[in-house]
Design a protein around this motif. Structure first.
Motif, mmCIF file in Angstrom:
data_model
loop_
_atom_site.group_PDB
_atom_site.id
_atom_site.type_symbol
_atom_site.label_atom_id
_atom_site.label_comp_id
_atom_site.label_asym_id
_atom_site.label_seq_id
_atom_site.Cartn_x
_atom_site.Cartn_y
_atom_site.Cartn_z
ATOM 1 N N CYS A 11 0.778 -1.232 0.131
ATOM 2 C CA CYS A 11 -0.115 -0.058 0.030
ATOM 3 C C CYS A 11 0.810 1.192 -0.012
ATOM 4 O O CYS A 11 0.608 2.161 -0.764
ATOM 5 N N ARG A 12 1.984 1.207 0.745
ATOM 6 C CA ARG A 12 2.915 2.378 0.790
ATOM 7 C C ARG A 12 3.592 2.696 -0.534
ATOM 8 O O ARG A 12 3.597 3.553 -0.964
ATOM 9 N N VAL A 13 4.180 1.353 -1.165
ATOM 10 C CA VAL A 13 4.684 1.325 -2.265
ATOM 11 C C VAL A 13 3.800 1.772 -3.446
ATOM 12 O O VAL A 13 4.082 2.925 -4.363
ATOM 13 N N PHE A 14 2.576 1.430 -3.391
ATOM 14 C CA PHE A 14 1.664 1.872 -4.521
ATOM 15 C C PHE A 14 1.263 3.333 -4.351
ATOM 16 O O PHE A 14 1.008 3.893 -5.444
ATOM 17 N N ASN A 15 0.984 3.810 -3.076
ATOM 18 C CA ASN A 15 0.841 4.949 -2.873
ATOM 19 C C ASN A 15 2.098 5.954 -3.563
ATOM 20 O O ASN A 15 1.770 6.851 -4.084
ATOM 21 N N ASN A 16 3.415 5.496 -3.267
ATOM 22 C CA ASN A 16 4.515 6.318 -3.786
ATOM 23 C C ASN A 16 4.483 6.230 -5.433
ATOM 24 O O ASN A 16 4.896 7.466 -5.943
ATOM 25 N N ILE A 17 4.121 5.286 -5.841
ATOM 26 C CA ILE A 17 3.994 5.201 -7.540
ATOM 27 C C ILE A 17 3.190 6.162 -7.756
ATOM 28 O O ILE A 17 3.295 6.965 -8.929
ATOM 29 N N LYS A 18 1.742 6.111 -7.354
ATOM 30 C CA LYS A 18 0.688 6.946 -7.755
ATOM 31 C C LYS A 18 0.867 8.324 -7.532
ATOM 32 O O LYS A 18 0.703 9.156 -8.456
ATOM 33 N N ASN A 45 8.185 -3.693 -8.527
ATOM 34 C CA ASN A 45 7.007 -3.025 -7.610
ATOM 35 C C ASN A 45 6.174 -2.548 -8.600
ATOM 36 O O ASN A 45 4.989 -2.314 -8.585
ATOM 37 N N ARG A 46 6.688 -1.612 -9.575
ATOM 38 C CA ARG A 46 6.009 -0.923 -10.542
ATOM 39 C C ARG A 46 5.174 -1.617 -11.356
ATOM 40 O O ARG A 46 4.124 -1.764 -11.761
ATOM 41 N N MET A 47 5.867 -2.846 -11.817
ATOM 42 C CA MET A 47 5.164 -3.939 -12.422
ATOM 43 C C MET A 47 4.153 -4.539 -11.841
ATOM 44 O O MET A 47 2.850 -4.812 -12.355
ATOM 45 N N TYR A 48 4.382 -5.030 -10.595
ATOM 46 C CA TYR A 48 3.069 -5.324 -9.985
ATOM 47 C C TYR A 48 2.122 -4.394 -9.575
ATOM 48 O O TYR A 48 1.041 -4.941 -9.516
ATOM 49 N N PHE A 49 2.358 -3.280 -9.428
ATOM 50 C CA PHE A 49 1.415 -2.013 -9.136
ATOM 51 C C PHE A 49 0.573 -2.229 -10.568
ATOM 52 O O PHE A 49 -0.745 -1.884 -10.483
ATOM 53 N N LYS A 50 1.072 -1.904 -11.676
ATOM 54 C CA LYS A 50 0.187 -2.194 -12.860
ATOM 55 C C LYS A 50 -0.492 -3.421 -13.024
ATOM 56 O O LYS A 50 -1.731 -3.512 -13.380
ATOM 57 N N ILE A 102 -7.586 -5.831 -10.837
ATOM 58 C CA ILE A 102 -8.847 -5.484 -10.097
ATOM 59 C C ILE A 102 -9.887 -4.670 -10.935
ATOM 60 O O ILE A 102 -11.119 -4.913 -10.875
ATOM 61 N N ILE A 103 -9.301 -4.038 -12.043
ATOM 62 C CA ILE A 103 -10.362 -3.272 -12.951
ATOM 63 C C ILE A 103 -10.976 -4.461 -13.760
ATOM 64 O O ILE A 103 -12.278 -4.447 -14.106
ATOM 65 N N LYS A 104 -10.204 -5.483 -14.087
ATOM 66 C CA LYS A 104 -11.019 -6.461 -14.895
ATOM 67 C C LYS A 104 -11.962 -7.092 -14.196
ATOM 68 O O LYS A 104 -13.205 -7.584 -14.483
ATOM 69 N N ILE A 105 -11.479 -7.337 -12.837
ATOM 70 C CA ILE A 105 -12.523 -8.204 -11.739
ATOM 71 C C ILE A 105 -13.778 -7.274 -11.558
ATOM 72 O O ILE A 105 -14.847 -7.789 -11.449
ATOM 73 N N LYS A 106 -13.500 -5.983 -11.450
ATOM 74 C CA LYS A 106 -14.708 -5.138 -11.227
ATOM 75 C C LYS A 106 -15.661 -5.150 -12.363
ATOM 76 O O LYS A 106 -16.931 -5.116 -12.077
ATOM 77 N N ASN A 107 -15.144 -5.048 -13.615
ATOM 78 C CA ASN A 107 -16.107 -4.897 -14.866
ATOM 79 C C ASN A 107 -16.626 -6.363 -15.103
ATOM 80 O O ASN A 107 -17.736 -6.432 -15.644
ATOM 81 N N SER A 108 -16.245 -7.528 -14.395
ATOM 82 C CA SER A 108 -17.082 -8.717 -14.862
ATOM 83 C C SER A 108 -17.909 -9.039 -13.702
ATOM 84 O O SER A 108 -18.522 -10.276 -13.721
ATOM 85 N N ASN A 109 -17.721 -8.471 -12.568
ATOM 86 C CA ASN A 109 -18.666 -8.762 -11.487
ATOM 87 C C ASN A 109 -19.630 -7.660 -11.049
ATOM 88 O O ASN A 109 -19.026 -6.708 -10.719
ATOM 89 N N ASP A 110 -20.949 -7.834 -10.960
ATOM 90 C CA ASP A 110 -21.938 -6.697 -10.606
ATOM 91 C C ASP A 110 -22.042 -6.389 -9.150
ATOM 92 O O ASP A 110 -22.168 -5.208 -8.920
ATOM 93 N N ASN A 111 -22.043 -7.578 -8.257
ATOM 94 C CA ASN A 111 -22.279 -7.065 -6.850
ATOM 95 C C ASN A 111 -21.241 -7.383 -6.207
ATOM 96 O O ASN A 111 -20.162 -7.986 -6.763
ATOM 97 N N GLN A 112 -21.207 -6.779 -4.850
ATOM 98 C CA GLN A 112 -19.754 -6.880 -4.059
ATOM 99 C C GLN A 112 -19.508 -8.266 -3.414
ATOM 100 O O GLN A 112 -18.299 -8.514 -3.635
ATOM 101 N N GLN A 113 -20.362 -9.129 -3.428
ATOM 102 C CA GLN A 113 -20.278 -10.617 -3.052
ATOM 103 C C GLN A 113 -19.467 -11.307 -4.014
ATOM 104 O O GLN A 113 -18.426 -11.746 -3.737
ATOM 105 N N GLU A 114 -19.787 -11.001 -5.279
ATOM 106 C CA GLU A 114 -18.991 -11.672 -6.416
ATOM 107 C C GLU A 114 -17.596 -11.023 -6.474
ATOM 108 O O GLU A 114 -16.643 -11.857 -6.700
#
Length: 171
Positions: A18-25, A132-137, A143-155
């Motif tokens: 989370c710290r590393v990703f925050n620094n990258i962003k 770390n940069r590759m892992y961030f990407k 996560i975006i792919k998972i968000k787009n393919s699942n409609d509700n929070q449980q899924e």
């Protein structure tokens, strides 16, 4: 992608990432990944970056196999014994005369072996710098792919637990 979503996806060592990703962003800076540098492709496979991990592991394996073969060739060729003795004595003139006594093929083998050693070190350093940069990407994309393919929070929660985390047995 929110911090909590990233934490759910990463699972292991979330505070660090989370710290590393925050620094990258926020400031476009990342930390050097010692695990990435030490373990290379295995680290990428452990973090479920399968495509890149397979490519890097294959390159590392090819370098290791060629280095082992060339090392065996060098150790079994008498002409290289004189060169090693010259290297151990730090005598530049003896090194140059030993290199001059080698055939073209032997000189090529010697320089190829040296190049492979340097290439292995360079790959390790580059993975350490960019892991770390590759892992961030990778996390962001998954996560975006998972968000787009699942409609509700449980899924979404179920899918992120399944796709995220690490793959210890493969590494």
């Amino acid at each position: 992608v929110t911090v909590s979503e990233a934490a759910k996806y990463v699972k292991q060592n979330t505070a660090y990432f989370c710290r590393v990703f925050n620094n990258i962003k926020s400031i476009s800076r990342s930390k050097f990944s010692f695990c990435g540098a030490l373990f290379g492709g295995a680290y990428l496979l452990y973090r479920k970056m399968y495509k890149l991990g397979a490519i890097i592991t294959s390159i590392e394996a090819i370098i290791m196999i060629l280095s082992a073969y060339l090392s065996n060739y060098i150790a079994s060729t008498p002409a290289f014994k004189e060169l090693y003795e010259a290297y151990n004595s730090y005598d530049v003139n003896a090194i140059m005369s030993s290199l001059g006594a080698l055939s073209t093929q032997e000189v090529f083998v010697f320089y190829l072996y040296s190049f492979l050693s340097i290439a292995s070190i360079v790959i390790s350093v580059l993975i350490g710098v960019f892991a770390n940069r590759m892992y961030f990407k990778h996390c962001k994309k998954q996560i975006i792919k998972i968000k787009n393919s699942n409609d509700n929070q449980q899924e979404f929660d179920k899918a992120i637990k399944q796709k995220g985390g690490v793959n210890t047995p493969l590494a």
